[in-house]
Write an enzyme that holds these catalytic residues in place. Structure first.
Site, PDB file in Angstrom:
ATOM      1  CD  GLN A  18      -2.908  -1.206   2.271  1.00  0.00           C
ATOM      2  OE1 GLN A  18      -2.582  -1.883   3.233  1.00  0.00           O
ATOM      3  NE2 GLN A  18      -4.039  -0.530   2.237  1.00  0.00           N
ATOM      4  CG  HIS A 109      -0.983  -6.214   5.192  1.00  0.00           C
ATOM      5  ND1 HIS A 109      -1.026  -5.589   6.425  1.00  0.00           N
ATOM      6  CD2 HIS A 109      -2.035  -5.734   4.510  1.00  0.00           C
ATOM      7  CE1 HIS A 109      -2.067  -4.768   6.467  1.00  0.00           C
ATOM      8  NE2 HIS A 109      -2.696  -4.832   5.315  1.00  0.00           N
ATOM      9  CG  ASN A 153      -3.483  -7.399   8.000  1.00  0.00           C
ATOM     10  OD1 ASN A 153      -3.538  -6.848   9.106  1.00  0.00           O
ATOM     11  ND2 ASN A 153      -4.271  -7.060   6.999  1.00  0.00           N
ATOM     12  CD  GLU A 154      -7.795  -6.406   8.206  1.00  0.00           C
ATOM     13  OE1 GLU A 154      -8.060  -6.401   6.990  1.00  0.00           O
ATOM     14  OE2 GLU A 154      -7.993  -5.424   8.935  1.00  0.00           O
TER      15      GLU A 154
HETATM   16  O1  IFM Z   1      -6.158  -0.732   4.159  1.00  0.00           O
HETATM   17  C1  IFM Z   1      -6.657  -1.768   4.915  1.00  0.00           C
HETATM   18  C2  IFM Z   1      -5.537  -2.615   5.455  1.00  0.00           C
HETATM   19  O2  IFM Z   1      -4.745  -3.149   4.441  1.00  0.00           O
HETATM   20  C3  IFM Z   1      -6.073  -3.768   6.277  1.00  0.00           C
HETATM   21  N1  IFM Z   1      -7.031  -3.320   7.240  1.00  0.00           N
HETATM   22  C4  IFM Z   1      -8.071  -2.423   6.828  1.00  0.00           C
HETATM   23  C5  IFM Z   1      -7.474  -1.246   6.085  1.00  0.00           C
HETATM   24  C6  IFM Z   1      -8.580  -0.265   5.653  1.00  0.00           C
HETATM   25  O3  IFM Z   1      -9.480  -0.888   4.810  1.00  0.00           O
END
Ligand code: IFM
Length: 410
Positions: A18, A109, A153-154
């Site tokens: 990002q 991520h 991540n997530e």
């Molecule tokens: O930008 C994302 C991030 O990569 C992971 N968590 C949520 C953020 C906002 O949507």
């Protein structure tokens, strides 16, 4: 006045794809080119500008910073590890340490190397050993300088967006494939947890802190009817706790393979069942406009009390909790500060109720590439001019900096 503990970690988070720019060996890069979706291009040029960005971090009184390592840079071709890229991330970590900022390092991520994605990605049974080989290389080489690791991540967001909703690469819409991926990610985490601890023992280093960053939401029943209450309860159980339960079940030691629980909290969902059915239980939300609530620029409800509710529901695990992400995209910076303030207020309340919270990382340090939504949503406490790459510190960042400096929320 609310006071936070002395050794509380304060900071912000980013992820490689990002902010870095030009991640050409990554599946997202290839996907953007193929589908003509928003292109990440140079992103924020953080790969080149990290020293400058960390000066900003320091000036904002952060004592911690979360970032991710880009697997596709470290291992651009299967089994070929790049010493040059490893050195880059070592430099990143040392740049933080030089400024007395604690690095929190995410190993995965959302993004994968192209070779990995081409060979079935996380559906392939070999995915776990491939991920572990990458972790081994990175952790062994960086362990001396890192205490906190986030393995994945997530996972729930990754699985749903990439394998159920077809929104992210590889754009699958298959419950069966999503189930495989969940299985593999759960094992990847359990094994990485063990591996990271083993490496620290072998290297005679003090025990690391390892977790995932779990996306959690608040689920509010619409109109408080019994069926909506039941659905909201079940959804919270599956969505917020499902992966946590999965990794604790899959671990033969029968203890949670987590040293703390990392959570990413943004918003809530208002649950309104159209009818009784598995799909409805999982997905139905209220589409009427009768819940008057502020929203972020992507239309997500702003609901700080939800964070409090989730924190209390996680108390049963008896583990420290770190807010590894919490943030808002908005074009009104005053709304950003309000958002941070209100969430911190609820964090204080949860701590008063006995939840052990060890840190708060705002998402994100700077505006960045918000996946399929591109550069429009502005999450940063630092503004990015995407033409000049000039960084401008927002007022919200300065207000947050005061909390980081004093540990006091007024
Ligand atoms: O930008 C994302 C991030 O990569 C992971 N968590 C949520 C953020 C906002 O949507």
């Amino acid at each position: 006045m609310r006071k936070f503990p002395k050794n509380f970690l304060w900071g912000a988070a980013t992820s490689s794809y990002q902010v870095e720019g030009s991640n050409r060996n990554c599946d997202w890069w290839q996907w953007e080119k193929r589908v003509g979706k928003p292109q990440s291009g140079n992103a924020c040029r953080h790969y080149q500008l990290y020293e400058h960005d960390f000066d900003i971090v320091k000036s904002l009184n952060h004592n911690a910073h979360r970032f991710s390592i880009e697997w596709s840079r470290i291992e651009p071709a299967e089994g070929k590890f790049s010493k040059k890229e490893l050195q880059h991330y070592l430099n990143v970590i040392l740049a933080l340490k030089k400024r007395n900022i604690e690095p929190l390092v995410t190993l995965h991520h959302f993004t994968n190397p192209i070779w990995f994605a081409k060979d079935g990605g996380w559906i392939n049974q070999k995915s776990v050993e491939r991920y572990l080989r990458y972790c081994d290389f990175v952790v062994r080489n960086l362990a001396k300088h890192v205490r906190y690791w986030i393995t994945i991540n997530e996972p729930t967001i990754f699985i749903s967006h990439a394998y159920l909703f077809g929104a992210w690469p590889p754009q699958e819409k298959s419950l069966l494939k999503a189930t495989y991926v969940e299985e593999h990610l759960a094992f990847a985490h359990i094994k990485a947890y063990g591996l990271i601890h083993k490496i620290y023992k072998e290297l005679n280093l003090s025990s690391p802190q390892v977790s995932i960053a779990q996306n959690v939401m608040s689920f509010t029943p619409c109109r408080n009817s019994l069926k909506n209450r039941l659905a909201a309860y079940l959804r919270a159980k599956v969505y917020n706790m499902g992966f946590l339960e999965r990794i604790s079940m899959g671990n033969i030691l029968k203890r949670m393979p987590l040293d703390f629980i990392g959570i990413n909290y943004y918003s809530r969902q208002v649950v309104a069942l159209k009818k009784l059915g598995p799909g409805n239980l999982a997905m139905d939300v209220c589409e009427k406009k009768h819940h008057r609530i502020a929203k972020n620029s992507l239309g997500w409800d702003i609901y700080p009390k939800g964070l409090y509710d989730v924190l209390l529901s996680l108390k049963k695990y008896n583990l420290p909790i770190m807010i590894t992400e919490n943030g808002i995209c908005t074009d009104k910076d005053s709304q950003r500060w309000e958002y941070i303030h209100d969430h911190l207020r609820y964090i204080c309340l949860a701590m008063k109720k006995g939840v052990k919270i060890t840190g708060y990382l705002y998402w994100s340090l700077m505006d960045n590439f918000e996946w399929d939504k591109g550069f429009k949503p502005r999450f940063g406490i630092v503004d990015i001019n995407y033409k000049t790459y000039k960084r401008t510190i927002r007022k919200s960042a300065k207000k947050f900096a005061e909390v980081c400096r004093t540990g006091v929320l007024r």
